[in-house]
Design a protein around this motif. Sequence first.
Motif, mmCIF file in Angstrom:
data_model
loop_
_atom_site.group_PDB
_atom_site.id
_atom_site.type_symbol
_atom_site.label_atom_id
_atom_site.label_comp_id
_atom_site.label_asym_id
_atom_site.label_seq_id
_atom_site.Cartn_x
_atom_site.Cartn_y
_atom_site.Cartn_z
ATOM 1 N N MET A 1 -25.433 14.424 31.872
ATOM 2 C CA MET A 1 -26.687 13.780 31.531
ATOM 3 C C MET A 1 -27.774 14.201 32.521
ATOM 4 O O MET A 1 -27.505 14.399 33.695
ATOM 5 C CB MET A 1 -26.526 12.248 31.584
ATOM 6 N N ASN A 2 -28.964 14.308 31.986
ATOM 7 C CA ASN A 2 -30.140 14.479 32.821
ATOM 8 C C ASN A 2 -30.789 13.103 32.914
ATOM 9 O O ASN A 2 -31.535 12.690 32.028
ATOM 10 C CB ASN A 2 -31.097 15.505 32.212
ATOM 11 N N LYS A 3 -30.455 12.366 33.968
ATOM 12 C CA LYS A 3 -30.872 10.971 34.115
ATOM 13 C C LYS A 3 -32.381 10.842 34.245
ATOM 14 O O LYS A 3 -33.018 11.607 34.952
ATOM 15 C CB LYS A 3 -30.198 10.342 35.336
ATOM 16 N N LYS A 4 -32.906 9.828 33.583
ATOM 17 C CA LYS A 4 -34.323 9.470 33.687
ATOM 18 C C LYS A 4 -34.544 8.610 34.921
ATOM 19 O O LYS A 4 -33.711 7.775 35.259
ATOM 20 C CB LYS A 4 -34.727 8.579 32.509
ATOM 21 N N ALA A 5 -35.684 8.772 35.558
ATOM 22 C CA ALA A 5 -36.095 7.830 36.599
ATOM 23 C C ALA A 5 -36.335 6.489 35.924
ATOM 24 O O ALA A 5 -36.767 6.423 34.772
ATOM 25 C CB ALA A 5 -37.364 8.320 37.290
ATOM 26 N N LYS A 34 -13.296 2.600 29.265
ATOM 27 C CA LYS A 34 -14.756 2.667 29.388
ATOM 28 C C LYS A 34 -15.207 3.964 30.049
ATOM 29 O O LYS A 34 -14.617 4.422 31.027
ATOM 30 C CB LYS A 34 -15.246 1.516 30.259
ATOM 31 N N LEU A 35 -16.275 4.520 29.529
ATOM 32 C CA LEU A 35 -16.942 5.661 30.149
ATOM 33 C C LEU A 35 -17.671 5.176 31.397
ATOM 34 O O LEU A 35 -18.248 4.095 31.401
ATOM 35 C CB LEU A 35 -17.960 6.242 29.157
ATOM 36 N N HIS A 36 -17.626 5.955 32.459
ATOM 37 C CA HIS A 36 -18.364 5.602 33.677
ATOM 38 C C HIS A 36 -18.867 6.869 34.361
ATOM 39 O O HIS A 36 -18.358 7.965 34.129
ATOM 40 C CB HIS A 36 -17.500 4.773 34.634
ATOM 41 N N SER A 37 -19.884 6.693 35.187
ATOM 42 C CA SER A 37 -20.435 7.844 35.905
ATOM 43 C C SER A 37 -19.595 8.108 37.142
ATOM 44 O O SER A 37 -19.113 7.180 37.785
ATOM 45 C CB SER A 37 -21.897 7.607 36.292
ATOM 46 N N ALA A 38 -19.425 9.377 37.447
ATOM 47 C CA ALA A 38 -18.754 9.777 38.688
ATOM 48 C C ALA A 38 -19.830 9.751 39.764
ATOM 49 O O ALA A 38 -20.603 10.688 39.910
ATOM 50 C CB ALA A 38 -18.139 11.160 38.552
ATOM 51 N N GLY A 39 -19.919 8.649 40.472
ATOM 52 C CA GLY A 39 -20.991 8.457 41.434
ATOM 53 C C GLY A 39 -22.221 7.912 40.735
ATOM 54 O O GLY A 39 -22.227 7.714 39.523
ATOM 55 N N ARG A 40 -23.247 7.667 41.512
ATOM 56 C CA ARG A 40 -24.471 7.058 40.991
ATOM 57 C C ARG A 40 -25.693 7.819 41.482
ATOM 58 O O ARG A 40 -25.601 8.587 42.424
ATOM 59 C CB ARG A 40 -24.580 5.610 41.473
ATOM 60 N N LEU A 41 -26.804 7.540 40.853
ATOM 61 C CA LEU A 41 -28.108 7.968 41.341
ATOM 62 C C LEU A 41 -28.982 6.725 41.422
ATOM 63 O O LEU A 41 -28.859 5.821 40.590
ATOM 64 C CB LEU A 41 -28.752 8.995 40.396
ATOM 65 N N GLY A 47 -31.914 13.426 37.337
ATOM 66 C CA GLY A 47 -31.023 14.573 37.435
ATOM 67 C C GLY A 47 -29.606 14.362 36.957
ATOM 68 O O GLY A 47 -29.298 13.451 36.199
ATOM 69 N N LEU A 48 -28.759 15.252 37.417
ATOM 70 C CA LEU A 48 -27.402 15.413 36.917
ATOM 71 C C LEU A 48 -26.487 14.240 37.221
ATOM 72 O O LEU A 48 -26.298 13.857 38.372
ATOM 73 C CB LEU A 48 -26.793 16.690 37.517
ATOM 74 N N LEU A 49 -25.926 13.698 36.165
ATOM 75 C CA LEU A 49 -24.846 12.708 36.261
ATOM 76 C C LEU A 49 -23.678 13.241 35.453
ATOM 77 O O LEU A 49 -23.871 13.774 34.359
ATOM 78 C CB LEU A 49 -25.271 11.368 35.657
ATOM 79 N N LEU A 50 -22.485 13.111 35.981
ATOM 80 C CA LEU A 50 -21.265 13.445 35.249
ATOM 81 C C LEU A 50 -20.591 12.143 34.845
ATOM 82 O O LEU A 50 -20.535 11.198 35.636
ATOM 83 C CB LEU A 50 -20.319 14.271 36.121
ATOM 84 N N PHE A 51 -20.093 12.093 33.626
ATOM 85 C CA PHE A 51 -19.405 10.908 33.107
ATOM 86 C C PHE A 51 -17.982 11.265 32.733
ATOM 87 O O PHE A 51 -17.700 12.390 32.303
ATOM 88 C CB PHE A 51 -20.130 10.370 31.866
ATOM 89 N N THR A 52 -17.106 10.292 32.866
ATOM 90 C CA THR A 52 -15.703 10.486 32.536
ATOM 91 C C THR A 52 -15.072 9.142 32.206
ATOM 92 O O THR A 52 -15.639 8.095 32.495
ATOM 93 C CB THR A 52 -14.947 11.151 33.720
ATOM 94 N N ASN A 53 -13.896 9.187 31.603
ATOM 95 C CA ASN A 53 -13.096 7.976 31.453
ATOM 96 C C ASN A 53 -11.804 8.122 32.265
ATOM 97 O O ASN A 53 -10.890 7.335 32.138
ATOM 98 C CB ASN A 53 -12.809 7.660 29.976
ATOM 99 N N ASP A 54 -11.760 9.140 33.130
ATOM 100 C CA ASP A 54 -10.608 9.413 33.987
ATOM 101 C C ASP A 54 -10.917 8.896 35.398
ATOM 102 O O ASP A 54 -11.597 9.555 36.187
ATOM 103 C CB ASP A 54 -10.343 10.924 34.007
ATOM 104 N N GLY A 55 -10.424 7.704 35.704
ATOM 105 C CA GLY A 55 -10.706 7.069 36.988
ATOM 106 C C GLY A 55 -10.218 7.869 38.183
ATOM 107 O O GLY A 55 -10.888 7.929 39.215
ATOM 108 N N LYS A 56 -9.049 8.498 38.066
ATOM 109 C CA LYS A 56 -8.495 9.290 39.174
ATOM 110 C C LYS A 56 -9.400 10.486 39.490
ATOM 111 O O LYS A 56 -9.690 10.773 40.647
ATOM 112 C CB LYS A 56 -7.080 9.758 38.805
ATOM 113 N N PHE A 57 -9.865 11.145 38.449
ATOM 114 C CA PHE A 57 -10.736 12.302 38.630
ATOM 115 C C PHE A 57 -12.082 11.871 39.221
ATOM 116 O O PHE A 57 -12.592 12.485 40.156
ATOM 117 C CB PHE A 57 -10.935 13.023 37.297
ATOM 118 N N SER A 58 -12.642 10.795 38.699
ATOM 119 C CA SER A 58 -13.907 10.260 39.198
ATOM 120 C C SER A 58 -13.786 9.886 40.676
ATOM 121 O O SER A 58 -14.670 10.200 41.479
ATOM 122 C CB SER A 58 -14.301 9.037 38.380
#
Length: 187
Positions: A1-5, A34-41, A47-58
């Motif tokens: 995702m290209n996150k909006k301010a 649930k889908l969640h972001s790997a980290g936050r902004l 800018g760049l956000l990565l999303f996953t449903n893999d908690g271990k990878f996140s």
Amino acid sequence: MNKKAGEVCSHTSDSHHTVYEHFPADILISNGVKLHSAGRLDCDTEGLLLFTNDGKFSNFLTRPENKIEKTYFVRLKNAVSETEQKKYTKLAEKGMVLPAEKKSPEQKSNGAKIDWKAVTITNECEITLTEGKFHEVKRIFRALGNEVVYLKRVNFAGIELDESLKTGGWRNLAQSEIKSLKNGVFS
């Protein structure tokens, strides 16, 4: 995702739109996960956000000891001369004490790499770090005597922000990106 301010990286908020409002229901929850972001902004950061449903990878992507690089484009309030650029770069690389801010106490930064957009006077650079402390980029530049007025994550773990995505837009990662991400992270 290209996150909006102006959007927050949580599933619910009383005062802001959330990044999850851009996803259809079948992507938000898939097979009960649930889908969640790997980290936050931060709310005001784009800018760049990565999303996953893999908690271990996140978890792997966001743990500081794994040294996963995140790069941000920064615009500063005050332009920085060539001499100051060298000073900023050296101090950031060796690590510095970050000033306390809101819920975060004064703490040590493990270091960051700054690449300036011009050798002469400029107020733009890219900064790469591996920790992700609360408001870390803003606090680094505050400790250097400047202020971040615009912040955008452009790379996370080797994945570049897709500039063709409008702010708020998202897309699935290509198989080559997933392979690259997993090879780079789990190699």
